[in-house]
Design an enzyme around this catalytic site. Sequence first.
Site, PDB file in Angstrom:
ATOM      1  N   ASP A 192       0.913  -1.214   0.003  1.00 39.19           N
ATOM      2  CA  ASP A 192       0.171   0.087  -0.014  1.00 39.19           C
ATOM      3  C   ASP A 192       0.918   1.301   0.008  1.00 39.19           C
ATOM      4  OD1 ASP A 192      -2.448   1.329   0.129  1.00 39.19           O
ATOM      5  OD2 ASP A 192      -1.970   2.002   2.216  1.00 39.19           O
ATOM      6  N   SER A 193       0.353   2.398  -0.552  1.00 43.05           N
ATOM      7  CA  SER A 193       1.139   3.587  -0.333  1.00 43.05           C
ATOM      8  C   SER A 193       1.548   4.141   1.054  1.00 43.05           C
ATOM      9  CB  SER A 193       0.168   4.707  -1.088  1.00 43.05           C
ATOM     10  OG  SER A 193      -0.845   4.830  -0.311  1.00 43.05           O
ATOM     11  N   CYS A 239      -3.403  -0.919  -2.484  1.00 45.51           N
ATOM     12  CA  CYS A 239      -3.639   0.538  -2.813  1.00 45.51           C
ATOM     13  C   CYS A 239      -4.711   0.736  -4.096  1.00 45.51           C
ATOM     14  CB  CYS A 239      -2.387   1.084  -3.164  1.00 45.51           C
ATOM     15  SG  CYS A 239      -2.535   2.994  -3.437  1.00 45.51           S
ATOM     16  N   GLU A 246      -5.837  10.421   8.361  1.00 47.30           N
ATOM     17  CA  GLU A 246      -4.415  10.340   8.917  1.00 47.30           C
ATOM     18  C   GLU A 246      -4.150  11.502  10.164  1.00 47.30           C
ATOM     19  OE1 GLU A 246      -1.119   9.324   6.848  1.00 47.30           O
ATOM     20  OE2 GLU A 246      -2.341   7.682   5.856  1.00 47.30           O
ATOM     21  N   CYS A 270     -10.998   3.279  -1.922  1.00 49.47           N
ATOM     22  CA  CYS A 270      -9.767   3.680  -1.264  1.00 49.47           C
ATOM     23  C   CYS A 270      -9.518   3.043   0.224  1.00 49.47           C
ATOM     24  CB  CYS A 270      -9.988   5.379  -0.960  1.00 49.47           C
ATOM     25  SG  CYS A 270      -8.335   5.888  -0.016  1.00 49.47           S
ATOM     26  N   HIS A 296      -8.515   3.873   2.829  1.00 48.87           N
ATOM     27  CA  HIS A 296      -8.582   4.618   4.231  1.00 48.87           C
ATOM     28  C   HIS A 296     -10.040   4.502   4.614  1.00 48.87           C
ATOM     29  CE1 HIS A 296      -4.439   5.640   3.691  1.00 48.87           C
ATOM     30  NE2 HIS A 296      -4.488   6.483   4.480  1.00 48.87           N
TER      31      HIS A 296
END
Length: 268
Positions: free
Chosen positions: A6-7, A69, A154, A186, A188
Amino acid sequence: MIGIFDSGLGGLTVLKNFLKALPDYNYIYLGDSARAPYGGRSQDTIYCYTKEAVDFLFARGCELIIIACNSASSQALRKIQQEYLPQKYPGKNVLGVIRPLVEKVAEDKNIKRVGIIGTRATIESNAYKTELKKLNPDLEIFQKSAPLLVPLIEEGWNRRPETKSILKKYLRPLKSKQIEILILACTHYPILFKEIKKIMTKRCRVLDSGEIIARGLKNYLARHPEYRVSPAQNTCVNFFTTDDAERFRVMAKKFLNIDVEKITKVCL
Ligand code: DGL
């Protein structure tokens, strides 16, 4: 051993579900936190970064890699599968997250109107839309990029009223199209699952991406004995990050209640 890329941290929402659905494997998780977010980057850049991650995970002994990702799955996966793997890793495979999610949507023939939210890179690639249309050309698809959500998550602003109102603003155009199902494209966004569900109300189903991706991998492993990954005696996850290891550990605990025991900072 299964590699998860993942990023940054978001892919832990996928790892968490892999550990539940496929507990008998060893995993390597690589988060490119130093270069995250990928969602605003160009296709060339995302492809270069993803290639480096693939090299890293194969060099560490992964038999199969999952690109968790969405931005990398939509901007780089096809080229990796069609050009990079045959030339550099013949016989190996790298999977993304788009396929299991679009298959899940298309399997319900009553669904006509689909909503997708994701990063700019994911939405602008039209990857979800293209794959959905291949499976069901009659679907009406409505997309919205939601670039502010990753930084808000984040920052730990999940429960703040500001996040709620931004979320409402992003979801309003999809809601007004009376979508019946929403794809969280996504890594997140599942962290905001409850808040999103509340805004979308009962009339729209919100897909739990991590769970569906994990089920997809389980089916894939059963259908493709040629890629069968060796099961493990005692499951272990090795974490690698390209940024500060301690910050990764703290964030993983805070957002996903994952205890990161072995973590190493690396350069790709
Ligand atoms: N992991 C990314 C994705 O799923 C979100 C964060 C980023 O933009 O790098 O698209």
